[in-house]
Structures are given as structure tokens and as C-alpha cells.
Design a protein around this motif. Structure first.
Motif, short mmCIF file in Angstrom:
data_model
loop_
_atom_site.label_atom_id
_atom_site.label_comp_id
_atom_site.label_asym_id
_atom_site.label_seq_id
_atom_site.Cartn_x
_atom_site.Cartn_y
_atom_site.Cartn_z
N THR A 1 48.20 40.24 51.16
CA THR A 1 46.94 39.50 51.27
C THR A 1 45.97 40.01 50.21
O THR A 1 45.74 41.22 50.11
N LEU A 2 45.42 39.10 49.41
CA LEU A 2 44.48 39.49 48.36
C LEU A 2 43.20 38.67 48.51
O LEU A 2 43.26 37.46 48.78
N LEU A 3 42.08 39.32 48.35
CA LEU A 3 40.80 38.69 48.65
C LEU A 3 40.18 38.05 47.41
O LEU A 3 40.28 38.60 46.30
N ARG A 4 39.54 36.90 47.60
CA ARG A 4 38.77 36.24 46.54
C ARG A 4 37.40 35.90 47.09
O ARG A 4 37.28 35.53 48.24
N TRP A 5 36.38 36.00 46.22
CA TRP A 5 35.02 35.65 46.64
C TRP A 5 34.55 34.46 45.82
O TRP A 5 34.40 34.56 44.61
N ASP A 6 34.33 33.34 46.51
CA ASP A 6 33.79 32.15 45.84
C ASP A 6 32.27 32.21 45.93
O ASP A 6 31.66 31.75 46.89
N HIS A 7 31.69 32.80 44.88
CA HIS A 7 30.23 32.97 44.85
C HIS A 7 29.58 31.64 44.49
O HIS A 7 30.05 30.96 43.58
N PRO A 8 28.52 31.25 45.21
CA PRO A 8 27.91 29.93 44.97
C PRO A 8 27.48 29.70 43.52
O PRO A 8 27.58 28.58 43.02
N ASP A 9 27.00 30.73 42.82
CA ASP A 9 26.55 30.55 41.43
C ASP A 9 27.58 31.02 40.42
O ASP A 9 27.73 30.43 39.35
N LEU A 10 28.29 32.09 40.74
CA LEU A 10 29.14 32.72 39.73
C LEU A 10 30.60 32.27 39.78
O LEU A 10 31.40 32.64 38.93
N GLY A 11 30.94 31.47 40.80
CA GLY A 11 32.32 31.02 40.91
C GLY A 11 33.21 32.08 41.55
O GLY A 11 32.72 33.00 42.20
N ARG A 12 34.53 31.94 41.32
CA ARG A 12 35.49 32.84 41.98
C ARG A 12 35.49 34.22 41.31
O ARG A 12 35.66 34.33 40.10
N LEU A 13 35.24 35.26 42.11
CA LEU A 13 35.16 36.62 41.58
C LEU A 13 36.37 37.44 42.00
O LEU A 13 36.94 37.23 43.07
N SER A 14 36.74 38.37 41.12
CA SER A 14 37.92 39.20 41.34
C SER A 14 37.59 40.42 42.21
O SER A 14 36.51 41.02 42.07
N PRO A 15 38.52 40.81 43.08
CA PRO A 15 38.26 41.97 43.95
C PRO A 15 38.06 43.26 43.16
O PRO A 15 37.33 44.14 43.60
N ASP A 16 38.69 43.39 41.99
CA ASP A 16 38.47 44.60 41.19
C ASP A 16 36.99 44.76 40.87
O ASP A 16 36.50 45.86 40.66
N PHE A 17 36.28 43.64 40.82
CA PHE A 17 34.86 43.64 40.51
C PHE A 17 34.00 43.86 41.76
O PHE A 17 33.11 44.71 41.77
N PHE A 18 34.28 43.10 42.85
CA PHE A 18 33.33 43.16 43.96
C PHE A 18 33.70 44.16 45.06
O PHE A 18 32.81 44.58 45.81
N ILE A 19 34.96 44.57 45.17
CA ILE A 19 35.31 45.54 46.22
C ILE A 19 34.54 46.87 46.02
O ILE A 19 33.98 47.40 46.98
N PRO A 20 34.47 47.39 44.78
CA PRO A 20 33.69 48.63 44.60
C PRO A 20 32.22 48.46 45.03
O PRO A 20 31.63 49.38 45.59
N LEU A 21 31.64 47.28 44.78
CA LEU A 21 30.25 47.03 45.21
C LEU A 21 30.16 47.04 46.73
O LEU A 21 29.22 47.58 47.32
#
Ligand code: C2E
Ligand code: MG
Ligand code: MG
Ligand code: MG
Length: 287
Positions: free
Chosen positions: A60-80
Motif C-alpha cells: 500500500t502506497l499513499l498519495r495526496w491529491d492536494h487541491p492546489d498542488l495536485g498529486r504529491l509524493s509521499p517522499d515529500f509529504f510523509i516527513p512533513l
């Protein structure tokens, strides 16, 4: 003149730096409510038996569909999310979603879920895993929790938590093996059902004899401690052959499939002939 130019650059740089910090802050604010707003999607990537190309399970791999920025990678948002603690709620969502999807797959297929340090440190974590398994009526042995060396480093009582999870019947995988500093030490201290060799090792096997030798050695070691090896990042037929020769039983990579939606996963399982004997469909390299 050159001097003032340099000064301008510094001003620009600090402005960029500030806006980067600002952006992180805004994203962290968004993260806190992204679960409630339904912005997270889970995608699934098959883990395949190298010997016969049958599906073994899915990560299972997570994706974030941000309303303004589009689909973001977990390598980017998991640390946040780890930084502001949102990962605990996000992690619960991922586990729950993964089990609700896996409940529809044929029984032996496993579902792997990545767990971060803060989650493992959460006192309610084991109870939550138990409840989610019960709620979705998924047999514990079908769930594999993937943890990295960093997770172990950051958790003083990781051993007792992992023991409790094992007592539930859940499998534990050591993820990104080979990228840390003390991986061997951890193999001695903990019992792992799976060892996932990082794609940075796997991808260099073609050109570097040393990488191939290391992968072979890890496979030998894993056999001795009754763990199964998963080679990550298999992108070509050549690599598939190499990891097979090195003794890896399981593989994961774009050669078999990219991470896909729950619906595509169901189609993938049907096409791969579960219930029958057919193997995973021959790789489609186009993706
Ligand atoms: P990971 O757990 O090591 O997951 C494997 C990553 O390798 C995934 O990246 C996957 O899409 C990618 N990958 C798979 N096959 C290939 C291939 O053949 N070639 C290449 N170049 N890449 C391949 P993804 O989905 O971007 O995830 C990155 C990392 O983010 C994961 O690494 C994991 O550490 C973290 N992550 C993802 N989902 C979650 C989650 O739900 N919770 C937590 N805590 N971390 C997550
Ligand atoms: Mg993983
Ligand atoms: Mg990995
Ligand atoms: Mg990784």
C-alpha cells in the motif's frame, strides 16, 4: 557593482528560503485536515514470486491529491507529517483503507503497509492494528507491516511493540535494507519475516558485480534466519533474471506493475488467474 550583485542574491536567496518555510508551514496546516477532506488515496503495487511470477501480495502506497498542488509524493509529504504528528492519524487511515481493500482479495494474498516511527511509538498502535483486523475480518498473517531502520532507531521500545504485533500474528518486514548504517545489527536484534532490499542496490546489479554479490549475500543470510527477501525496483527482464539468480524469492517493480488503484488491483488479480494457476500477466513495459 559585483558586491551589490552578490548582496541581491543573498536577499533573493533568503526570500526563497522564507517562502519555502512558509510553504512547509502551509502544507503542514493542510495535512492536519487532509484525511477529513478525503484527499488521500491509497495505491497498491504487486509483490510477485520471482520463480513463477504469481502475485504474492501488494504494498500500500499513499498519495495526496492536494487541491492546489495536485498529486504529491509521499517522499515529500510523509516527513512533513512526521514533523507535526499528523502521521499518526494518516497512518490509521492508511491501515484501515488497506485492510478494507485487502478483505476483497483471495485469502493468501498479503497486504503490506508502511509504518513510521511516530506510529510505532503511539501507545494505541497495537490495539488499533488488532481492531482494524477484526473490523475487516482479515487474517493477521495476511498483514505485513514495513518498517525502516530509522523507525527502530527512533523507538526505544520497538522490540516490545514488534513482539506484541508478532503475537497478533502480523508479519514484519525490514524496509529499504542496505540504505542505513547498521542494518546487520538489526537482523541480530529482531526477527523479520521479510527483508526488502532497496532499489538503489537492485538497480545497480546490472553494471556492478559488487551489488550482485551483496544481494546474493543478503539472500543467503536471510535464508539462515528464515526471512524472505523482496527485491525492490525491478524494472527490466534482465534485473528479474539477476535477482532470481541471486536467490531473491520475491520481487517488486515497474516491470510487473506501477502502483495502481484498488479497482485496477482487482482486475490485476483476476487477470493473474487467482483461484486458477495462471501467472501474473507478462509485463507491459509501456506504463
Ligand atoms: P518504500 O516503502 O520503499 O516504497 C517503494 C517505493 O518505490 C514506492 O515509491 C514505489 O512506487 C517505488 N517503486 C516501486 N517499484 C519501482 C521501480 O521499479 N522503480 C522505481 N524507480 N521506483 C519503484 P512511493 O510510492 O513514491 O513511496 C516512497 C516512500 O514513501 C515509500 O518507500 C515509503 O517509505 C513512503 N510511504 C509511502 N506510503 C506510505 C505510507 O502510507 N506511510 C508511510 N509511513 N510511508 C509511506
Ligand atoms: Mg515500503
Ligand atoms: Mg522500500
Ligand atoms: Mg523507500
Amino acid at each position: 557593482c559585483a558586491k551589490s550583485g552578490g548582496g541581491d542574491r543573498i536577499v533573493v536567496a533568503s526570500r526563497e528560503f522564507r517562502s519555502q518555510l512558509e510553504q512547509r508551514r502551509l502544507l503542514q496546516r493542510d495535512l492536519a485536515s487532509a484525511v477529513a477532506r478525503g484527499e488521500f488515496q491509497t495505491v497498491f503495487q504487486p509483490i510477485v514470486e520471482v520463480g513463477n511470477l504469481r502475485a504474492h501480495g501488494f504494498e500500500t502506497l499513499l498519495r495526496w491529491d492536494h487541491p492546489d498542488l495536485g498529486r504529491l509524493s509521499p517522499d515529500f509529504f510523509i516527513p512533513l507529517a512526521e514533523e507535526n504528528g499528523a502521521i499518526v492519524e494518516i497512518g490509521r487511515f492508511v491501515l484501515d483503507r488497506a485492510l478494507s481493500i485487502a478483505a476483497n482479495w483471495p485469502d493468501p494474498l498479503t497486504v503490506s503497509v508502511n509504518v513510521s516511527a511516530l506510529q510505532l511509538g503511539d501507545r494505541a498502535f497495537v490495539a488499533h492494528v488488532r481492531q482494524s483486523l477484526l473490523r475487516h475480518a482479515v487474517a493477521p498473517h495476511r498483514l505485513i507491516l514495513e518498517i525502516t531502520e530509522t523507525v527502530l532507531i527512533r523507538n526505544g521500545n520497538a522490540k516490545s511493540v514488534l513482539d506484541e504485533l508478532r503475537a497478533l500474528g502480523v508479519g514484519i518486514a525490514l524496509d529499504d535494507f542496505g540504505t542505513g548504517y547498521a542494518s546487520m545489527g538489526y537482523l541480530r536484534q529482531y526477527r523479520f519475516d521479510k527483508i526488502k532490499i532497496d532499489k538503489s542496490f537492485v538497480s545497480t546489479m546490472v553494471d556492478e558485480g559488487k551489488s550482485a554479490a551483496i544481494v546474493r549475500a543478503i539472500c543467503g543470510l536471510a535464508r539462515d534466519i528464515s526471512a524472505t527477501v523482496v527485491a525492490e525496483g525491478i524494472e527490466t527482464e534482465e534485473l528479474l533474471a539477476l535477482v532470481g539468480d541471486a536467490g531473491c524469492q520475491l520481487g517488486q517493480g515497474y516491470l510487473f506493475a506501477r502502483p495502481m488503484s484498488a479497482l485496477q488491483t482487482t482486475l490485476f488479480i483476476e487477470r493473474s488467474g487467482w483461484g486458477g494457476v495462471a501467472a501474473v500477466p507478462r509485463p507491459q513495459l509501456a506504463a
